[in-house]
Design a protein around this motif. Sequence first.
Motif, PDB file in Angstrom:
ATOM      1  N   PHE A  75      -2.979   8.004  13.259  1.00 40.50           N
ATOM      2  CA  PHE A  75      -3.804   6.902  12.764  1.00 40.50           C
ATOM      3  C   PHE A  75      -5.284   7.171  13.003  1.00 40.50           C
ATOM      4  N   ARG A  76      -5.628   7.649  14.197  1.00 43.56           N
ATOM      5  CA  ARG A  76      -7.031   7.932  14.500  1.00 43.56           C
ATOM      6  C   ARG A  76      -7.585   8.988  13.554  1.00 43.56           C
ATOM      7  N   GLU A  77      -6.777  10.016  13.303  1.00 40.14           N
ATOM      8  CA  GLU A  77      -7.219  11.073  12.397  1.00 40.14           C
ATOM      9  C   GLU A  77      -7.424  10.519  10.988  1.00 40.14           C
ATOM     10  N   LEU A  78      -6.475   9.696  10.536  1.00 42.69           N
ATOM     11  CA  LEU A  78      -6.574   9.106   9.207  1.00 42.69           C
ATOM     12  C   LEU A  78      -7.826   8.250   9.065  1.00 42.69           C
ATOM     13  N   GLN A  79      -8.121   7.483  10.089  1.00 42.94           N
ATOM     14  CA  GLN A  79      -9.242   6.547  10.036  1.00 42.94           C
ATOM     15  C   GLN A  79     -10.601   7.235  10.154  1.00 42.94           C
ATOM     16  N   VAL A  85      -4.737  13.070   5.323  1.00 46.71           N
ATOM     17  CA  VAL A  85      -3.776  12.287   4.552  1.00 46.71           C
ATOM     18  C   VAL A  85      -2.539  12.075   5.418  1.00 46.71           C
ATOM     19  N   MET A  86      -2.075  10.836   5.507  1.00 40.55           N
ATOM     20  CA  MET A  86      -0.859  10.557   6.262  1.00 40.55           C
ATOM     21  C   MET A  86       0.344  10.696   5.328  1.00 40.55           C
ATOM     22  N   MET A  87       1.354  11.433   5.780  1.00 41.48           N
ATOM     23  CA  MET A  87       2.501  11.706   4.918  1.00 41.48           C
ATOM     24  C   MET A  87       3.319  10.468   4.600  1.00 41.48           C
ATOM     25  N   SER A  88       3.362   9.512   5.521  1.00 37.30           N
ATOM     26  CA  SER A  88       4.077   8.267   5.229  1.00 37.30           C
ATOM     27  C   SER A  88       3.477   7.133   6.042  1.00 37.30           C
ATOM     28  N   LEU A  89       3.103   6.079   5.337  1.00 35.74           N
ATOM     29  CA  LEU A  89       2.577   4.880   5.983  1.00 35.74           C
ATOM     30  C   LEU A  89       3.121   3.673   5.244  1.00 35.74           C
ATOM     31  N   LEU A  90       3.593   2.693   6.007  1.00 35.34           N
ATOM     32  CA  LEU A  90       4.116   1.475   5.404  1.00 35.34           C
ATOM     33  C   LEU A  90       2.993   0.745   4.674  1.00 35.34           C
ATOM     34  N   LYS A  91       3.214   0.456   3.408  1.00 35.90           N
ATOM     35  CA  LYS A  91       2.198  -0.246   2.621  1.00 35.90           C
ATOM     36  C   LYS A  91       2.317  -1.746   2.856  1.00 35.90           C
ATOM     37  N   THR A  92       1.267  -2.344   3.389  1.00 38.75           N
ATOM     38  CA  THR A  92       1.228  -3.785   3.635  1.00 38.75           C
ATOM     39  C   THR A  92      -0.040  -4.349   3.001  1.00 38.75           C
ATOM     40  N   PRO A  93      -0.045  -5.644   2.687  1.00 39.33           N
ATOM     41  CA  PRO A  93      -1.231  -6.243   2.047  1.00 39.33           C
ATOM     42  C   PRO A  93      -2.519  -6.022   2.842  1.00 39.33           C
ATOM     43  N   GLY A  94      -2.447  -6.105   4.164  1.00 40.28           N
ATOM     44  CA  GLY A  94      -3.647  -5.958   4.983  1.00 40.28           C
ATOM     45  C   GLY A  94      -4.209  -4.557   5.012  1.00 40.28           C
ATOM     46  N   ARG A  95      -3.390  -3.572   4.702  1.00 41.95           N
ATOM     47  CA  ARG A  95      -3.846  -2.182   4.755  1.00 41.95           C
ATOM     48  C   ARG A  95      -4.467  -1.697   3.454  1.00 41.95           C
ATOM     49  N   GLU A  96      -4.210  -2.384   2.361  1.00 41.81           N
ATOM     50  CA  GLU A  96      -4.639  -1.894   1.050  1.00 41.81           C
ATOM     51  C   GLU A  96      -6.154  -1.754   0.938  1.00 41.81           C
ATOM     52  N   LYS A  97      -6.896  -2.584   1.668  1.00 38.71           N
ATOM     53  CA  LYS A  97      -8.358  -2.499   1.583  1.00 38.71           C
ATOM     54  C   LYS A  97      -8.922  -1.398   2.480  1.00 38.71           C
ATOM     55  N   ASN A  98      -8.093  -0.863   3.366  1.00 41.47           N
ATOM     56  CA  ASN A  98      -8.577   0.123   4.333  1.00 41.47           C
ATOM     57  C   ASN A  98      -8.229   1.567   3.977  1.00 41.47           C
ATOM     58  N   TYR A  99      -7.186   1.756   3.161  1.00 43.07           N
ATOM     59  CA  TYR A  99      -6.713   3.113   2.880  1.00 43.07           C
ATOM     60  C   TYR A  99      -6.450   3.283   1.390  1.00 43.07           C
ATOM     61  N   LEU A 100      -6.328   4.538   0.973  1.00 43.01           N
ATOM     62  CA  LEU A 100      -5.918   4.859  -0.391  1.00 43.01           C
ATOM     63  C   LEU A 100      -4.426   5.154  -0.390  1.00 43.01           C
ATOM     64  N   PHE A 101      -3.648   4.319  -1.040  1.00 35.72           N
ATOM     65  CA  PHE A 101      -2.214   4.543  -1.154  1.00 35.72           C
ATOM     66  C   PHE A 101      -1.973   5.348  -2.429  1.00 35.72           C
ATOM     67  N   LEU A 102      -1.572   6.605  -2.253  1.00 37.66           N
ATOM     68  CA  LEU A 102      -1.518   7.549  -3.356  1.00 37.66           C
ATOM     69  C   LEU A 102      -0.184   7.543  -4.089  1.00 37.66           C
ATOM     70  N   GLY A 103       0.826   6.917  -3.522  1.00 35.03           N
ATOM     71  CA  GLY A 103       2.129   6.844  -4.190  1.00 35.03           C
ATOM     72  C   GLY A 103       3.253   6.684  -3.194  1.00 35.03           C
ATOM     73  N   SER A 104       4.288   5.962  -3.588  1.00 33.43           N
ATOM     74  CA  SER A 104       5.419   5.727  -2.698  1.00 33.43           C
ATOM     75  C   SER A 104       6.280   6.985  -2.594  1.00 33.43           C
ATOM     76  N   VAL A 105       6.791   7.240  -1.387  1.00 32.02           N
ATOM     77  CA  VAL A 105       7.606   8.435  -1.164  1.00 32.02           C
ATOM     78  C   VAL A 105       8.977   8.115  -0.587  1.00 32.02           C
ATOM     79  N   PHE A 106       9.161   6.897  -0.061  1.00 30.43           N
ATOM     80  CA  PHE A 106      10.472   6.528   0.468  1.00 30.43           C
ATOM     81  C   PHE A 106      10.494   5.032   0.758  1.00 30.43           C
ATOM     82  N   ASN A 107      11.692   4.444   0.698  1.00 33.71           N
ATOM     83  CA  ASN A 107      11.880   3.047   1.075  1.00 33.71           C
ATOM     84  C   ASN A 107      12.650   2.985   2.382  1.00 33.71           C
ATOM     85  N   ALA A 108      12.064   2.383   3.399  1.00 36.05           N
ATOM     86  CA  ALA A 108      12.715   2.239   4.706  1.00 36.05           C
ATOM     87  C   ALA A 108      12.913   0.749   4.970  1.00 36.05           C
ATOM     88  N   HIS A 109      14.128   0.266   4.770  1.00 39.35           N
ATOM     89  CA  HIS A 109      14.397  -1.167   4.860  1.00 39.35           C
ATOM     90  C   HIS A 109      14.494  -1.628   6.311  1.00 39.35           C
TER      91      HIS A 109
END
Length: 254
Positions: A75-79, A85-109
């Motif tokens: 996280f520190r490196e990403l920020q 680039v982080m290989m996998s990060l959970l996409k949440t509404p609060g994070r969308e303004k802070n990072y570039l989400f380049l595409g979904s790679v997996f669903n973890a329920h």
Amino acid sequence: MKNSVLVYVILIVTLFFSVTSSATQLRFVAEDLYPLHFKDKNNQPDGFLVDVVNAVLDDCACAGKIEIMPQARAFRELQSQPNVVMMSLLKTPGREKNYLFLGSVFNAHAYLVGLKSNQFELFNLHSARGLRVSTVRGYFSQRYLENAGFSLERDLVLAPEPESLMKMLYKNRTDLVLTNTLHLDKELNSIGLDPTKIEKKLHLPDFPNELHITANRKLENTLAIKLTNSLNAIKHNGQYQMLLTKWNLNEKAH
């Protein structure tokens, strides 16, 4: 004539260093999370998303280094680093303004998980109110539970990190743990806990489940577009599905 040759040489050298810099600037980071990304017996990065990232890099003719490290450091490196680039990060509404989400790679329920020996009649998240429900302090799941009405004064118990979280469950210091079950058996075995003693109690369908390749917002725009386009390309040409099959993963089952 000499001046023309000199200008030409300078242009070639400048272009060479520009291309070299561009080709080596990407660093892909992730925590040890089997089977998505982890270190193999030779201490080298391996896993489903390591293969996905390598396929993306091949498609876009980009160069990148893959590194496995603790989540907090990733996280520190990403920020702090534009080329990370982080290989996998959970996409949440609060994070969308802070990072570039380049595409979904997996669903973890997400699930509420508990000991088989403790039986609860759960219909939805609200029906777990009054039971001790746990997650790791600072995770998005803490905010999710708090928004659902759980509180530290009544029924929310926080752990400092994932290992402590599961040990609390096995020692009956909490009733339920909010987690995904993708690598849970391996995680439990690694800390000496018997995975056959727990079970999924409740699926949480409204909990965000999309893991994305995620970049620092300062990543060069052309690179961000290339990565997104190449991720889409390997999904369309069948490579992505082949890698899911290779790693025996079914997106809808986790």
